[in-house]
Scaffold this active site. Sequence first.
Site, PDB file in Angstrom:
ATOM      1  N   GLY A   1       0.822  -1.081  -0.247  1.00 42.17           N
ATOM      2  CA  GLY A   1       0.421  -0.225  -0.126  1.00 42.17           C
ATOM      3  C   GLY A   1       0.767   0.881  -0.034  1.00 42.17           C
ATOM      4  O   GLY A   1       2.046   1.102   0.214  1.00 42.17           O
TER       5      GLY A   1
ATOM      6  N   ARG B   1       0.776  -5.704  -4.971  1.00 42.22           N
ATOM      7  CA  ARG B   1       0.390  -6.499  -4.138  1.00 42.22           C
ATOM      8  C   ARG B   1       0.722  -7.884  -5.854  1.00 42.22           C
ATOM      9  O   ARG B   1      -0.015  -7.899  -6.011  1.00 42.22           O
ATOM     10  CB  ARG B   1      -0.215  -6.692  -3.203  1.00 42.22           C
ATOM     11  CG  ARG B   1      -0.129  -5.330  -2.538  1.00 42.22           C
ATOM     12  CD  ARG B   1      -1.485  -5.937  -1.403  1.00 42.22           C
ATOM     13  NE  ARG B   1      -1.278  -4.418   0.004  1.00 42.22           N
ATOM     14  CZ  ARG B   1      -2.152  -3.838  -0.357  1.00 42.22           C
ATOM     15  NH1 ARG B   1      -2.487  -3.934  -0.851  1.00 42.22           N
ATOM     16  NH2 ARG B   1      -1.706  -3.007   1.357  1.00 42.22           N
TER      17      ARG B   1
ATOM     18  N   ASP C   1       4.944  -4.400   6.522  1.00 39.77           N
ATOM     19  CA  ASP C   1       5.303  -5.549   6.661  1.00 39.77           C
ATOM     20  C   ASP C   1       5.461  -6.788   5.569  1.00 39.77           C
ATOM     21  O   ASP C   1       6.655  -7.305   5.384  1.00 39.77           O
ATOM     22  CB  ASP C   1       4.959  -6.329   7.445  1.00 39.77           C
ATOM     23  CG  ASP C   1       3.465  -6.589   7.567  1.00 39.77           C
ATOM     24  OD1 ASP C   1       3.126  -5.672   6.717  1.00 39.77           O
ATOM     25  OD2 ASP C   1       2.614  -6.912   8.801  1.00 39.77           O
TER      26      ASP C   1
ATOM     27  N   THR D   1       4.456   3.086   5.443  1.00 44.55           N
ATOM     28  CA  THR D   1       3.104   2.332   5.548  1.00 44.55           C
ATOM     29  C   THR D   1       2.632   3.140   6.771  1.00 44.55           C
ATOM     30  O   THR D   1       3.064   3.585   7.842  1.00 44.55           O
ATOM     31  CB  THR D   1       2.795   1.133   5.926  1.00 44.55           C
ATOM     32  OG1 THR D   1       1.249   0.397   6.763  1.00 44.55           O
ATOM     33  CG2 THR D   1       3.489   0.342   7.351  1.00 44.55           C
TER      34      THR D   1
ATOM     35  N   ASP E   1       0.164   2.328   8.829  1.00 45.10           N
ATOM     36  CA  ASP E   1      -0.454   1.144  10.117  1.00 45.10           C
ATOM     37  C   ASP E   1       0.662   1.371  10.864  1.00 45.10           C
ATOM     38  O   ASP E   1       0.197   1.366  11.908  1.00 45.10           O
ATOM     39  CB  ASP E   1      -0.828  -0.214   9.293  1.00 45.10           C
ATOM     40  CG  ASP E   1      -1.791  -0.172   7.758  1.00 45.10           C
ATOM     41  OD1 ASP E   1      -2.101   0.753   8.551  1.00 45.10           O
ATOM     42  OD2 ASP E   1      -1.824  -0.737   7.797  1.00 45.10           O
TER      43      ASP E   1
ATOM     44  N   ASP F   1       2.689  -0.151  12.144  1.00 43.20           N
ATOM     45  CA  ASP F   1       3.299  -1.545  12.631  1.00 43.20           C
ATOM     46  C   ASP F   1       4.088  -2.189  11.723  1.00 43.20           C
ATOM     47  O   ASP F   1       4.094  -3.485  12.204  1.00 43.20           O
ATOM     48  CB  ASP F   1       1.767  -2.292  11.528  1.00 43.20           C
ATOM     49  CG  ASP F   1       0.922  -2.608  10.303  1.00 43.20           C
ATOM     50  OD1 ASP F   1       2.394  -1.676   9.950  1.00 43.20           O
ATOM     51  OD2 ASP F   1       0.724  -3.259  10.150  1.00 43.20           O
TER      52      ASP F   1
ATOM     53  N   ARG G   1      -5.845  -2.663   9.386  1.00 45.86           N
ATOM     54  CA  ARG G   1      -6.842  -4.157   9.157  1.00 45.86           C
ATOM     55  C   ARG G   1      -5.995  -5.088  10.710  1.00 45.86           C
ATOM     56  O   ARG G   1      -7.264  -5.703  11.135  1.00 45.86           O
ATOM     57  CB  ARG G   1      -5.984  -4.926   7.938  1.00 45.86           C
ATOM     58  CG  ARG G   1      -6.792  -6.084   7.316  1.00 45.86           C
ATOM     59  CD  ARG G   1      -6.091  -6.523   5.887  1.00 45.86           C
ATOM     60  NE  ARG G   1      -5.224  -5.639   5.310  1.00 45.86           N
ATOM     61  CZ  ARG G   1      -4.450  -5.322   4.228  1.00 45.86           C
ATOM     62  NH1 ARG G   1      -5.870  -5.970   3.054  1.00 45.86           N
ATOM     63  NH2 ARG G   1      -3.832  -5.389   4.415  1.00 45.86           N
TER      64      ARG G   1
HETATM   65  O1  F6P Z   1      -1.866  -2.110   4.594  1.00 41.32           O
HETATM   66  C1  F6P Z   1      -1.694  -0.382   4.635  1.00 41.32           C
HETATM   67  C2  F6P Z   1      -3.391  -0.843   4.421  1.00 41.32           C
HETATM   68  O2  F6P Z   1      -3.536   0.929   4.363  1.00 41.32           O
HETATM   69  C3  F6P Z   1      -4.214  -1.337   5.465  1.00 41.32           C
HETATM   70  O3  F6P Z   1      -4.886  -0.360   7.008  1.00 41.32           O
HETATM   71  C4  F6P Z   1      -5.809  -1.416   4.617  1.00 41.32           C
HETATM   72  O4  F6P Z   1      -6.090  -2.442   5.308  1.00 41.32           O
HETATM   73  C5  F6P Z   1      -4.714  -2.089   3.262  1.00 41.32           C
HETATM   74  O5  F6P Z   1      -4.217  -0.839   3.074  1.00 41.32           O
HETATM   75  C6  F6P Z   1      -5.609  -1.339   2.378  1.00 41.32           C
HETATM   76  O6  F6P Z   1      -5.326  -1.494   1.036  1.00 41.32           O
HETATM   77  P1  F6P Z   1      -5.732  -2.057  -0.171  1.00 41.32           P
HETATM   78  O7  F6P Z   1      -7.200  -1.166  -0.895  1.00 41.32           O
HETATM   79  O8  F6P Z   1      -5.418  -0.957  -1.547  1.00 41.32           O
HETATM   80  O9  F6P Z   1      -5.585  -3.360  -0.732  1.00 41.32           O
END
Ligand code: F6P
Length: 320
Positions: free
Chosen positions: A12, A73, A104, A127, A129, A131, A173
Amino acid sequence: MLKSIAVMTSGGDSPGMNAAVRAVTRTALHQGVKVWGIRGGYHGMLDEDIFEMQSKDVSDIIQRGGTFLGTARCKRFQTPEGRMLGYKNLVDRGIQGLVVVGGDGSLRGASTLSQETGLPIVGLPGTIDNDVWGMEYTIGCDTAANTILDAMNKLRDTASAHRRVIVLEVMGRSSGWLAMVAGISGGAEYILVPEEPFDLEQICENMKADYERGKRYILMVVAEGAGKASEIGPIIAEKTGIDTRVSKLGHIQRGGSPSVIDRVNASRLGEHAALAIISGLSDIVFGFNRGHVVSINLHDAVTNKKQLDPSLMRLAKVLA
Ligand code: F6P
């Protein structure tokens, strides 16, 4: 001393990734080292979307959210064959080391690639997040928290006007950091995070008592990993009888021009990453601890789970 390195963003996107890539690129060029950009994350590595960069390639990007290199991804990279192909594409170009900016999952991929091929890799935590284990900051988390705060300030106006409960769902998430810091800074009465079980029945009773004591309106922030606002809101409305609305911020919180903190931190981390990879270091990820840049073992960073600071959870309850 390595003479040729590559840099990529993965997973992301997060505000400040551009500042990090810019810093890696310009630091390497300053050292007389060749720098390659990989477009579209691990996809680009496999599809040979790899180009040599000059200083001007990273001009005019520090103020932009997203990532000019693009990100993805990539399922193919999760196989040993995919990783070997990626490695070969780098070696064919004389690339001797790689800097990966990502969350991560992306850093886990980088760690595996380095273990399997011996390619020197340095990670940077990118990120919203926040995390990544072993550090208190990840690139983009500050801008995202400020974006949520801005939304909360606006929601407060309308919640107060109508004496409503507003439930705001934010990203995270598996991590409640964003919800927690945005909730604390935005003065939320209730903050739900995946790290902490909650009792919605009890919360509804508390909300009724809040109103009876004279509270005019209530803001609740929910991390997506703790629950869906669209499900929690109607339950609150039914159990409390209080007019309730829900709002989901979605990908708005991933974009936007990076804050000062994200730009400066990303630049500092990018410089460290470039100097480290050039000097032959590998399997580390740079982050901040107590305001100082620290290097964390990459394997440790991707195999341990970062905990949400319990003092933040406590503070949120005291101040609510
Ligand atoms: O990993 C980062 C994040 O922002 C999460 O908090 C969220 O669930 C996810 O990305 C959503 O990413 P996408 O919808 O772009 O796959």
